[in-house]
Write a protein that holds these residues in place. Structure first.
Motif, PDB file in Angstrom:
ATOM      1  N   ALA A  57       0.819  -1.219   0.000  1.00  0.00           N
ATOM      2  CA  ALA A  57       0.000   0.000   0.000  1.00  0.00           C
ATOM      3  C   ALA A  57       0.848   1.263   0.000  1.00  0.00           C
ATOM      4  CB  ALA A  57      -0.927   0.003   1.211  1.00  0.00           C
ATOM      5  N   LYS A  58       2.151   1.118   0.260  1.00  0.00           N
ATOM      6  CA  LYS A  58       3.020   2.288   0.325  1.00  0.00           C
ATOM      7  C   LYS A  58       4.059   2.219  -0.798  1.00  0.00           C
ATOM      8  CE  LYS A  58       2.323   2.792   5.278  1.00  0.00           C
ATOM      9  NZ  LYS A  58       2.955   2.855   6.611  1.00  0.00           N
ATOM     10  N   PRO A  59       4.379   3.367  -1.387  1.00  0.00           N
ATOM     11  CA  PRO A  59       5.221   3.386  -2.591  1.00  0.00           C
ATOM     12  C   PRO A  59       6.652   2.891  -2.383  1.00  0.00           C
ATOM     13  CG  PRO A  59       4.863   5.617  -1.760  1.00  0.00           C
ATOM     14  CD  PRO A  59       3.919   4.725  -1.000  1.00  0.00           C
ATOM     15  N   ASP A  60       7.187   3.045  -1.190  1.00  0.00           N
ATOM     16  CA  ASP A  60       8.572   2.627  -0.989  1.00  0.00           C
ATOM     17  C   ASP A  60       8.687   1.188  -0.506  1.00  0.00           C
ATOM     18  OD1 ASP A  60       7.444   3.134   1.454  1.00  0.00           O
ATOM     19  OD2 ASP A  60       9.245   4.048   2.323  1.00  0.00           O
ATOM     20  N   ASN A  61       7.556   0.465  -0.524  1.00  0.00           N
ATOM     21  CA  ASN A  61       7.554  -0.945  -0.117  1.00  0.00           C
ATOM     22  C   ASN A  61       8.258  -1.174   1.223  1.00  0.00           C
ATOM     23  OD1 ASN A  61       6.264  -2.450  -2.395  1.00  0.00           O
ATOM     24  ND2 ASN A  61       7.906  -1.460  -3.568  1.00  0.00           N
ATOM     25  N   PRO A  62       7.727  -0.590   2.308  1.00  0.00           N
ATOM     26  CA  PRO A  62       8.359  -0.803   3.618  1.00  0.00           C
ATOM     27  C   PRO A  62       8.295  -2.271   4.026  1.00  0.00           C
ATOM     28  CG  PRO A  62       6.217   0.248   3.860  1.00  0.00           C
ATOM     29  CD  PRO A  62       6.525   0.264   2.401  1.00  0.00           C
ATOM     30  N   ILE A  63       9.354  -2.718   4.648  1.00  0.00           N
ATOM     31  CA  ILE A  63       9.459  -4.132   5.046  1.00  0.00           C
ATOM     32  C   ILE A  63       8.619  -4.354   6.303  1.00  0.00           C
ATOM     33  CG2 ILE A  63      11.055  -5.943   5.791  1.00  0.00           C
ATOM     34  CD1 ILE A  63      13.258  -4.409   4.230  1.00  0.00           C
ATOM     35  N   ILE A  64       7.712  -5.331   6.239  1.00  0.00           N
ATOM     36  CA  ILE A  64       6.874  -5.644   7.397  1.00  0.00           C
ATOM     37  C   ILE A  64       7.202  -7.008   7.985  1.00  0.00           C
ATOM     38  CG2 ILE A  64       4.973  -4.175   6.624  1.00  0.00           C
ATOM     39  CD1 ILE A  64       3.571  -6.694   5.589  1.00  0.00           C
ATOM     40  N   PHE A  65       8.068  -7.737   7.300  1.00  0.00           N
ATOM     41  CA  PHE A  65       8.498  -9.030   7.840  1.00  0.00           C
ATOM     42  C   PHE A  65       9.844  -9.379   7.220  1.00  0.00           C
ATOM     43  CE2 PHE A  65       9.045 -13.581   7.137  1.00  0.00           C
ATOM     44  CZ  PHE A  65       8.945 -14.070   8.430  1.00  0.00           C
ATOM     45  N   ALA A  66      10.760  -9.866   8.042  1.00  0.00           N
ATOM     46  CA  ALA A  66      12.063 -10.339   7.561  1.00  0.00           C
ATOM     47  C   ALA A  66      12.435 -11.555   8.388  1.00  0.00           C
ATOM     48  CB  ALA A  66      13.121  -9.248   7.709  1.00  0.00           C
ATOM     49  N   ASN A  67      12.736 -12.661   7.724  1.00  0.00           N
ATOM     50  CA  ASN A  67      13.053 -13.875   8.486  1.00  0.00           C
ATOM     51  C   ASN A  67      14.500 -13.849   8.989  1.00  0.00           C
ATOM     52  OD1 ASN A  67      14.553 -14.476   6.207  1.00  0.00           O
ATOM     53  ND2 ASN A  67      13.563 -16.432   5.792  1.00  0.00           N
ATOM     54  N   ASP A  68      14.841 -14.853   9.795  1.00  0.00           N
ATOM     55  CA  ASP A  68      16.167 -14.889  10.416  1.00  0.00           C
ATOM     56  C   ASP A  68      17.277 -14.935   9.369  1.00  0.00           C
ATOM     57  OD1 ASP A  68      15.021 -14.833  12.904  1.00  0.00           O
ATOM     58  OD2 ASP A  68      15.112 -17.015  13.212  1.00  0.00           O
ATOM     59  N   SER A  69      17.047 -15.655   8.281  1.00  0.00           N
ATOM     60  CA  SER A  69      18.077 -15.774   7.247  1.00  0.00           C
ATOM     61  C   SER A  69      18.361 -14.433   6.590  1.00  0.00           C
ATOM     62  CB  SER A  69      17.633 -16.792   6.180  1.00  0.00           C
ATOM     63  OG  SER A  69      17.492 -18.073   6.742  1.00  0.00           O
ATOM     64  N   LEU A  70      17.316 -13.628   6.421  1.00  0.00           N
ATOM     65  CA  LEU A  70      17.495 -12.317   5.790  1.00  0.00           C
ATOM     66  C   LEU A  70      18.301 -11.383   6.689  1.00  0.00           C
ATOM     67  CD1 LEU A  70      16.380  -9.179   5.435  1.00  0.00           C
ATOM     68  CD2 LEU A  70      16.824 -10.522   3.369  1.00  0.00           C
ATOM     69  N   VAL A  71      17.945 -11.297   7.964  1.00  0.00           N
ATOM     70  CA  VAL A  71      18.663 -10.379   8.848  1.00  0.00           C
ATOM     71  C   VAL A  71      20.091 -10.869   9.083  1.00  0.00           C
ATOM     72  CG1 VAL A  71      16.581  -9.497   9.960  1.00  0.00           C
ATOM     73  CG2 VAL A  71      17.706 -11.508  10.921  1.00  0.00           C
ATOM     74  N   ALA A  72      20.292 -12.200   9.071  1.00  0.00           N
ATOM     75  CA  ALA A  72      21.642 -12.730   9.234  1.00  0.00           C
ATOM     76  C   ALA A  72      22.499 -12.383   8.017  1.00  0.00           C
ATOM     77  CB  ALA A  72      21.599 -14.243   9.429  1.00  0.00           C
TER      78      ALA A  72
END
Length: 351
Positions: A45-60
């Protein structure tokens, strides 16, 4: 204070979105949390595609804490976020106009960069409207490193092939200048190509990282030492000093030329002659140098040739040029002496 309040509100909004997101997608979120593939969801819904979920592998992979990622626009992860082309490709991926994903250069929290393949799929509600974007990343670091290594190997192979073809061209040209006898031309070219092949085989065994001088000499002279029972007539003394592939090829050809000449006219042309090959590394005001001597004795009386043949030119010009040193041929009556004086690289070492 306003910045802190804004950040707190953004974080609370992101956390609320995550809670809602978990309730809506339930088991799928649990699966996404535990998979080893880096995954995230953004708010469509927002133009900059804010992240609302990131799994452990992504943050690692990115090196951030989760609360440093949530609420940030997707481009926050990109290293080339100011690159118009990169932004266009990423935007096309989110809009579904890309085919088969795209590659993006990302930056970790510590500033290091990595390439990743980005794949984006829309998540729709019951009415078909896009409410989130599901994105997965595949770390391409090893793939990119292999690409660089492959390009380097191809470039190195091209370089070696060109050098080899240049050497073969020189062998053929010099041989044709020396004789018009077809049989002699064939034997001369075959002998030298065989010597070149042996040097290539030695370097291949050494993974083209160079070769030791003792190995180069033994390998080049093995056909002459074994044939006719001459093994005890060729004495080699010296440390196994390493040389670069280019220098190793030049030395291999040089030893072949000296041995060929010894078989035809010198110490190996009778049953009594012998050859002593010795070298040593010496420190001089100009730097570390290798002094090598090839001494023949016991052969027929030696007289200087009326004109310089292919072998002499290979040694006095070719070898001296390749090794950036000097080569002297002394045709003494009791036997040929070849003296080679070349600089040694700073990392040259015995083996």
């Amino acid at each position: 204070m306003s910045d802190i309040t804004e950040k707190s509100d953004r974080q609370k909004g992101a956390e609320a979105a995550v809670d809602s997101f978990r309730k809506d997608l339930g088991p799928f979120v649990v699966a996404a949390e535990t998979t080893r593939m880096p995954m995230l969801f953004t708010d469509a819904a927002k133009p900059d595609n804010p992240i609302i979920f990131a799994n452990d592998s992504l943050v690692a992979l990115a090196g951030y804490d989760r609360d440093e990622v949530l609420g940030k626009g997707f481009n926050f992860l990109m290293a080339d976020g100011s690159d118009a082309e990169a932004l266009t490709r990423t935007k096309a991926e989110f809009e579904g106009s890309s085919s088969g994903g795209t590659e993006v250069l990302c930056r970790r929290k510590d500033g290091s960069e990595f390439w990743a393949a980005l794949f984006v799929s829309p998540v729709r509600d019951g009415g078909g409207a896009i409410v989130q974007y599901f994105a997965s990343l595949i770390d391409l670091t090893k793939h990119k490193e292999e690409e660089v290594r492959s390009r380097m190997l191809i470039d190195e192979l091209n370089h070696r092939v060109k050098n080899t073809l240049s050497t073969v061209q020189s062998i053929v040209w010099q041989t044709l200048r020396a004789t018009t006898d077809p049989k002699e031309i064939r034997q001369s070219i075959e002998s030298r190509l065989f010597a070149l092949s042996r040097s290539h085989d030695l370097l291949t065994r050494e993974r083209w990282e160079g070769a030791g001088l003792l190995d180069i000499a033994h390998d080049a002279l093995e056909p002459f030492g074994v044939s006719g029972g001459r093994a005890d007539r060729i004495v080699i003394t010296g440390e196994n000093i390493r040389f670069s592939p280019k220098s190793a090829l030049a030395l291999g050809i040089a030893f072949n030329e000296l041995a060929t000449n010894a078989v035809k006219y010198g110490a190996l042309s009778n049953a009594a002659g012998s050859i002593q090959i010795a070298w040593a590394a010496e420190k001089t005001p100009a730097g570390k140098r290798l002094l090598l001597s090839w001494k023949e004795s016991g052969g027929p009386p030696v007289t200087p040739p009326a004109h310089k043949g292919f072998g002499s030119r290979v040694l006095e010009r070719g070898l001296a040029h390749e090794l950036e040193g000097t080569v002297q041929l002394d045709y003494r009556p009791d036997g040929l002496i070849c003296t080679i004086d070349v600089p040694l690289a700073g990392d040259a070492r015995g083996g």
